[in-house]
Design an enzyme around this catalytic site. Structure first.
Site, PDB file in Angstrom:
ATOM      1  CE1 TYR A 136     -40.808  27.802  13.416  1.00 28.45           C
ATOM      2  CE2 TYR A 136     -38.272  28.041  12.915  1.00 28.45           C
ATOM      3  CZ  TYR A 136     -39.650  27.756  12.658  1.00 28.45           C
ATOM      4  OH  TYR A 136     -38.937  26.770  11.583  1.00 28.45           O
ATOM      5  CG  PHE A 155     -30.394   1.854  22.299  1.00 22.77           C
ATOM      6  CD1 PHE A 155     -30.960   0.691  23.024  1.00 22.77           C
ATOM      7  CD2 PHE A 155     -31.539   1.915  21.344  1.00 22.77           C
ATOM      8  CE1 PHE A 155     -32.517   0.163  22.863  1.00 22.77           C
ATOM      9  CE2 PHE A 155     -32.695   1.958  21.603  1.00 22.77           C
ATOM     10  CZ  PHE A 155     -32.971   1.112  22.828  1.00 22.77           C
ATOM     11  CG  ASP A 156     -32.359  -1.162  18.912  1.00 19.50           C
ATOM     12  OD1 ASP A 156     -32.766  -0.352  19.917  1.00 19.50           O
ATOM     13  OD2 ASP A 156     -33.694  -2.709  19.346  1.00 19.50           O
ATOM     14  CG  ASP A 174     -27.051   6.201  24.285  1.00 22.13           C
ATOM     15  OD1 ASP A 174     -27.703   7.056  24.889  1.00 22.13           O
ATOM     16  OD2 ASP A 174     -27.293   5.272  23.602  1.00 22.13           O
ATOM     17  CB  ALA A 221     -31.034   6.671  27.600  1.00 24.32           C
ATOM     18  CE  LYS A 267     -35.349   5.174  26.203  1.00 26.69           C
ATOM     19  NZ  LYS A 267     -34.512   5.533  25.580  1.00 26.69           N
ATOM     20  CG  HIS A 322     -39.476  -7.521  17.550  1.00 28.03           C
ATOM     21  ND1 HIS A 322     -38.310  -7.034  16.417  1.00 28.03           N
ATOM     22  CD2 HIS A 322     -39.397  -6.052  17.747  1.00 28.03           C
ATOM     23  CE1 HIS A 322     -37.563  -5.507  17.001  1.00 28.03           C
ATOM     24  NE2 HIS A 322     -38.226  -5.126  17.534  1.00 28.03           N
TER      25      HIS A 322
HETATM   26  C1  LIG Z   1     -34.311   4.398  24.538  1.00 31.72           C
HETATM   27  C2  LIG Z   1     -32.607   4.891  23.277  1.00 31.72           C
HETATM   28  C3  LIG Z   1     -32.107   5.470  22.664  1.00 31.72           C
HETATM   29  C4  LIG Z   1     -33.084   5.550  21.441  1.00 31.72           C
HETATM   30  O1  LIG Z   1     -33.823   6.833  21.753  1.00 31.72           O
HETATM   31  P1  LIG Z   1     -35.529   7.371  21.487  1.00 31.72           P
HETATM   32  O2  LIG Z   1     -36.293   8.272  22.762  1.00 31.72           O
HETATM   33  O3  LIG Z   1     -36.447   5.759  21.569  1.00 31.72           O
HETATM   34  O4  LIG Z   1     -35.292   7.868  20.323  1.00 31.72           O
HETATM   35  C5  LIG Z   1     -30.751   5.430  22.722  1.00 31.72           C
HETATM   36  N1  LIG Z   1     -29.832   4.861  23.360  1.00 31.72           N
HETATM   37  C6  LIG Z   1     -30.760   4.093  24.218  1.00 31.72           C
HETATM   38  C7  LIG Z   1     -29.576   4.397  25.448  1.00 31.72           C
HETATM   39  C8  LIG Z   1     -31.430   4.241  24.877  1.00 31.72           C
HETATM   40  O5  LIG Z   1     -33.135   3.592  26.004  1.00 31.72           O
END
Ligand SMILES: *Cc1c(COP(=O)(O)O)cnc(C)c1O
Length: 461
Positions: free
Chosen positions: A76, A128-129, A217, A219, A260, A452
């Site tokens: 843990y 990102f959204d 960010d 990813a 990613k 969507h």
């Molecule tokens: C996918 C993504 C996120 C969000 O991550 P999740 O793992 O889907 O919660 C944030 N920023 C970027 C650029 C992304 O491609």
């Protein structure tokens, strides 16, 4: 005699474990998509031959990753898997405090809750959204300052850049309001376009001069590093890990969706130098993610991430990755469809508005094309146009279109072979002469938010 190198022209892996791919006939697919009310999100995955809905969490893990999972320490607190993961992220980013999270958006939610006060602004190249939603949910404004080449519609090696001129203006005029700058690498929302090292470096200098923290960010940090290596002056001889190190040296913190560029099926992290924010997040995260040394992940997940974060920086993999996505895009373009150029790192974007000029945006050309790609070829793509990004005025019922009608074909990492890609391209060649026969769609049901995902459609005749 010297034959050409195999590097960049073949997949730099061989296959040890396989899973069957559903292969259906077109009449069956036509029935299935009709049953799903023409919404690709409502299809069972077993009905999809090529699942290009997303590159998130869909990668193939390596034998080394699966092996590492077996030694996951599920303690843990303070598990050795966490310590390994922590060190890997520290070595990669140079950032001190490493907080695991179950995916990217939970890192965003924690950071925004801990850092932002209502009325503040967070500036990005393009948020990102989920990042935008988390900033707005904290009562702040999410401001996008994308590269001017986006609005001009011109090709550019680093179309993902932040607009430094506008950034400077905002920092000067709203110094007290701007809470942070977030640069997304690669810039997902404008098509997986890279950000140059020079742009990150200059943004950091600006941020420093106003004493505002800069976050990455990250990813798709490794894909971004590879684009820097092949496109930016002065980087062709540099190793990918050293380019990554330099990118991260210009930031005060990073958030990552490890679904990613870590080859993992789940996971994320937040890394930051500021101890005060890190401590706040560590006490906050117990409410939703768990104890700070596992943050919603199993020990085995952190093992897989620790391996994946290193593996993704291998240059043979990255050259194959970027080249294979480009190969797919060029193939679709050669079939006569309009694609967004230059082709980005993780996906090919077809411009459905230009490809189907006979369908007005009010009849959703992206939806029409993505349904056709499924019915005829078995490809699941995602519409990124007026269905996803447009909206209906709740008072007048009038549809407001999105600026572009795109269809995204996202490539899972190490999953599909060149023969799969060649087959898809060949089928798109067969489909191309019939595109003028495609018809538009209308909504028969739409939810108020994120419509969507659950919408139902009727095919127009
Ligand atoms: C996918 C993504 C996120 C969000 O991550 P999740 O793992 O889907 O919660 C944030 N920023 C970027 C650029 C992304 O491609």
């Amino acid at each position: 005699m010297k034959l050409p190198s195999a590097k960049t022209v073949i997949e730099p892996f061989r296959i040890k474990s396989v899973e069957p791919m559903p292969i259906l006939e077109a009449p069956k697919r036509k029935q299935l998509i009709k049953d799903a009310s023409y919404n690709l999100f409502l299809l069972p995955a077993s009905a999809v031959t090529f699942d290009l809905l997303t590159d998130s969490g869909t990668s193939a893990m390596s034998a080394r990753q699966w092996g590492a999972m077996m030694v996951g320490d599920e303690s843990y607190a303070g598990s050795s898997s966490y310590l390994k993961f922590e060190k890997t992220v520290q070595d990669l980013t140079g950032l001190e405090h490493v907080i695991p999270t179950h995916q990217g958006r939970s890192a965003e939610a924690l950071l925004m809750t801990a850092m932002i006060k209502p009325g503040e602004t967070v500036i990005g190249n393009t948020h990102f959204d989920t990042t935008r939603a988390n900033i707005e949910n904290a009562g702040a404004k999410a401001l996008d300052l994308p590269s001017p080449s986006i609005a001009l519609g011109i090709d550019d090696d680093f179309k993902g850049n932040i607009d430094l001129t506008k950034l400077q203006e905002h920092l000067k005029n709203e110094t007290n309001k701007v809470r942070a700058i977030i640069i997304t690498i690669t810039n997902n929302s404008v098509g997986g376009q890279p950000v140059s090292m020079e742009n990150i470096r200059n943004a950091n200098e600006l941020a420093k001069s106003y004493n505002i923290p800069l976050f990455l960010d990250c990813a798709r940090f490794a894909e971004n590093a590879y684009f820097i290596k092949i496109r930016e002056n002065g980087y062709s001889d540099r190793s990918i890990p050293s380019i990554c190190k330099e990118m991260f040296s210009y930031c005060d913190g990073a958030i990552m969706s490890a679904k990613k560029d870590a080859f993992a099926n789940i996971g994320g992290f937040l890394a930051i130098n500021n101890l005060e924010i890190a401590s706040q997040i560590r006490s906050l995260m117990v409410l939703t993610e768990g104890f700070p040394t596992y943050g919603g992940l199993a020990g085995r997940d952190m093992e897989a991430l620790a391996v994946g974060l290193k593996e993704i920086q291998e240059e043979d993999y990255l050259s194959y990755r970027i080249r294979s996505v480009e190969y797919f895009g060029k193939g679709i373009e050669a079939a006569g469809l309009k694609v967004v150029t230059p082709i980005g790192g993780h996906a090919v974007y077809i411009d459905a508005g230009k490809t189907l000029p006979h369908i007005p945006s009010s009849q959703f050309p992206g939806q029409s094309l993505s349904v056709a790609l499924y019915e005829h070829i078995g490809i699941r793509s995602v519409e990124v146009g007026s269905v996803m990004l447009g909206h209906r005025d709740p008072e007048t019922g009038k549809e407001h279109p999105a600026p572009q009608e795109l269809v995204r074909l996202a490539m899972p990492r190490r999953v599909y072979t060149q023969s799969h890609v060649d087959y898809m391209v060949e089928m798109i060649h067969y489909l191309a002469p019939h595109l003028a026969e495609l018809r538009g769609f209308e909504f028969s049901y739409q939810a108020r938010f994120l419509r969507h995902f659950t919408a139902k459609f009727k095919k127009l005749t």
